[in-house]
Scaffold this active site. Structure first.
Site, short mmCIF file in Angstrom:
data_model
loop_
_atom_site.label_atom_id
_atom_site.label_comp_id
_atom_site.label_asym_id
_atom_site.label_seq_id
_atom_site.Cartn_x
_atom_site.Cartn_y
_atom_site.Cartn_z
N LYS A 185 62.29 6.89 54.27
CA LYS A 185 61.28 7.61 53.48
C LYS A 185 59.92 7.45 54.17
CE LYS A 185 61.57 7.23 48.94
NZ LYS A 185 61.67 6.53 47.62
O1 G3P Z 1 60.48 6.41 44.60
C1 G3P Z 1 59.56 7.29 44.10
C2 G3P Z 1 59.68 7.57 42.65
O2 G3P Z 1 60.97 7.38 42.24
C3 G3P Z 1 58.69 6.85 41.83
O3 G3P Z 1 59.06 6.88 40.50
O4 G3P Z 1 58.93 6.17 38.17
O5 G3P Z 1 57.54 4.99 39.89
O6 G3P Z 1 56.98 7.31 39.20
P1 G3P Z 1 58.08 6.30 39.38
#
Ligand code: G3P
Length: 225
Positions: A86
């Site tokens: 990533k």
């Molecule tokens: O990995 C990126 C994404 O899944 C972040 O999710 O829940 O931290 O906004 P969140």
């Protein structure tokens, strides 16, 4: 639509794998920090459990392109085939993406908040671009619409990159993108569980068992009635 688990807790990953057909695991630095363990220890454990065929997405954290590329080389060397690095969709990230494409290292553009980031990542040769649905919503925009728009941009421009939608606050959002046909979504274990967490379903199944055992006796099923 591929469905991935956005978590690094091995017990939660095992739970989801036991019940549901999932395609792999995504992580980010925050998720790894929440595991409280050394990054490669937990990542090797995840890879050993999910096997070599499943996708594993692991984020580079360096601020400069050259170092991101070195991180990517170590990540794929350690974690093998079907590992996607990533790379944040920022200027240094795009620079790294172009080099990774030349090296043949698969990568996922992450921290995608706008279609333009995704478009550039697609042109760099990203396997996936990951719009953060919930975080976009929290900025006052429409995360689902953004993910759909990115999907359309890829298809209309014949870019092979797929959407890997991330950052969900509920299961309905995942389903909506599934209906639209995006390439993949990654969600926390509770959101995946939520895809079938429904009182009407639970009650319907319980009523069938109750009716059957009213006929055959308690503890009976089709093996012993
Ligand atoms: O990995 C990126 C994404 O899944 C972040 O999710 O829940 O931290 O906004 P969140």
């Amino acid at each position: 639509m591929k469905l991935l688990i956005d978590d690094a807790h091995i017990e939660l990953i095992k739970h989801i794998y036991e019940f549901y057909p999932v395609d792999g695991v995504t992580t980010n630095p925050t998720i790894l920090a929440n595991s409280g363990r050394k990054p490669y220890d937990v990542l090797h454990e995840i890879r050993a459990f999910i096997g070599t065929e499943a996708q594993l997405h692991v984020q580079a954290v360096a601020g400069e392109a050259a170092l991101m590329v070195k991180e990517a080389q170590r990540i794929v060397k350690e974690l093998g085939a079907n590992t996607y690095v990533k790379i944040p969709a920022v200027p240094e990230g795009f620079k790294a993406m172009k080099e990774l494409a030349e090296l043949g290292i698969p990568f996922t553009a992450t921290a995608v908040y706008t279609p333009m980031q995704a478009y550039l990542a697609g042109k760099c040769g990203a396997a996936y671009a990951a719009p953060y649905v919930n975080r976009i919503d929290n900025m006052g925009y429409d995360g689902i619409h953004t993910a759909k728009k990115i999907h359309d941009i890829f298809r209309k421009n014949e870019i092979k990159t797929e959407v890997l939608a991330a950052s969900f606050k509920n299961s309905q959002q995942v389903l909506e993108l599934c209906e639209y046909g995006v390439g993949a979504s990654t969600a926390a274990p509770d959101i995946i569980d939520g895809l079938v967490k429904n009182q009407a379903i639970t009650s319907a199944v319980a009523a069938f068992v109750e009716d059957f055992q009213r006929l055959t006796g308690e503890g009976k099923d089709m093996t012993n009635c």
